[in-house]
Design a protein around this motif. Structure first.
Motif, short mmCIF file in Angstrom:
data_model
loop_
_atom_site.label_atom_id
_atom_site.label_comp_id
_atom_site.label_asym_id
_atom_site.label_seq_id
_atom_site.Cartn_x
_atom_site.Cartn_y
_atom_site.Cartn_z
N ASP A 191 34.25 37.50 60.60
CA ASP A 191 33.42 38.38 59.79
C ASP A 191 34.22 38.80 58.56
O ASP A 191 34.79 39.90 58.50
CB ASP A 191 33.00 39.62 60.60
N PRO A 192 34.30 37.91 57.56
CA PRO A 192 35.13 38.19 56.38
C PRO A 192 34.77 39.49 55.68
O PRO A 192 35.64 40.21 55.19
CB PRO A 192 34.88 36.98 55.48
N GLY A 193 33.48 39.81 55.63
CA GLY A 193 33.06 41.03 54.96
C GLY A 193 33.63 42.27 55.63
O GLY A 193 34.10 43.19 54.97
N ALA A 194 33.57 42.29 56.96
CA ALA A 194 34.11 43.43 57.70
C ALA A 194 35.62 43.54 57.51
O ALA A 194 36.17 44.64 57.43
CB ALA A 194 33.78 43.30 59.19
N TYR A 241 29.10 41.88 49.81
CA TYR A 241 30.10 41.04 50.49
C TYR A 241 30.52 41.68 51.81
O TYR A 241 30.64 41.00 52.84
CB TYR A 241 31.32 40.84 49.60
N GLU A 242 30.76 42.98 51.79
CA GLU A 242 31.25 43.66 53.00
C GLU A 242 30.20 43.69 54.10
O GLU A 242 30.54 43.65 55.28
CB GLU A 242 31.69 45.08 52.65
N SER A 243 28.93 43.77 53.72
CA SER A 243 27.86 43.85 54.71
C SER A 243 27.39 42.49 55.18
O SER A 243 26.65 42.38 56.17
CB SER A 243 26.67 44.62 54.13
N GLU A 262 26.80 35.42 50.92
CA GLU A 262 27.49 34.42 51.72
C GLU A 262 29.00 34.70 51.70
O GLU A 262 29.50 35.42 50.84
CB GLU A 262 27.20 33.02 51.19
N ASN A 263 29.70 34.12 52.68
CA ASN A 263 31.13 34.38 52.80
C ASN A 263 31.85 34.18 51.46
O ASN A 263 31.63 33.19 50.78
CB ASN A 263 31.74 33.44 53.84
#
Length: 234
Positions: A21-24, A54-56, A60-61
């Motif tokens: 989960d890159p955004g998290a 991006y964070e949520s 897209e990644n």
């Protein structure tokens, strides 16, 4: 020794890139640097909604170029604020520890009153020790330290001086850190058990502290707030 900023940038970018989960993960590091979405957005010359998306995960990644810009933006903000986060990372790494084991390790330029240290982290004294002042502190994830550190590595938690406070987080009653300290000698000047009330303390903890002449205290101050308070200490 590698440049601490470059090393930290590499670590953050790698963690984001490999995350499920890159955004998290981006959000975690932004919050670790105590940078608001609007501040980061201004730094990158984008709207705050872009950072939020991006964070949520609504976007897209993020690709490697986006990750690089975000990481550099966080580090630039930190640098303008005095570089506290980079210096903290450098201290831990130079002592040979992973950030999952040691959250902070610092030596003071002069000794500081232990009472003021306790006041800074909202700690309640359980047992007074023999030392009135300390020359440094280490904030430790007790579970990871006990699982991963050898007795020699455990000793390195003292940094340059045993006249320091060891703050153990992730404790339930305090048995493991206090028993571990009986094995590793010499003992620190103070031990703080984080996350528990005095009434929840292991019944034998005060006696062990008295036997070793160690000051013992507890605190329930949120970890992020505790680390922020210690950045300005002493």
């Amino acid at each position: 020794m590698r440049d601490p900023r470059a090393e930290l940038a590499e670590r953050i970018a790698g963690e984001v890139t490999l995350s499920d989960d890159p955004g998290a993960t981006l959000r975690k590091w932004r919050e670790e640097f105590d940078v608001a979405q609007t501040t980061l957005a201004d730094e990158l010359d984008v709207s705050a909604s872009v950072i939020s998306d991006y964070e949520s995960g609504r976007r897209e990644n993020p690709g490697i170029q986006v990750v690089r810009r975000v990481v550099e933006g966080l580090l630039d903000v930190d640098e303008r604020r005095g570089g506290d986060r980079v210096r903290q990372h450098a201290r831990v790494i130079s002592a040979g520890f992973d950030k999952e084991v040691v959250y902070d390790l610092r030596e003071y330029s002069a000794t500081a009153p232990l009472s003021r240290f306790y006041q800074t982290i909202d700690a309640e004294t359980v047992v007074p020790g023999q030392a009135d002042t300390i020359a440094g502190h280490t904030v430790i994830n007790s579970v990871e330290a006990i699982k991963r550190l050898s007795s020699e590595e455990f000793y390195r938690l003292y940094g340059q001086s045993t006249n320091r406070a060891l703050v153990f987080t992730n404790v339930t009653r305090g048995e493991s850190p206090l028993v571990a300290l009986r094995v590793v000698t010499p003992t620190p000047s103070a031990v703080v058990l984080h996350g528990i009330e005095r009434d929840d303390l292991w019944e034998h903890a005060p006696a062990l502290a008295r036997a070793d002449g160690v000051s013992l205290a507890t605190t329930t101050k949120p970890l992020d707030s505790l680390l922020d308070a210690l950045r300005d200490f002493p």
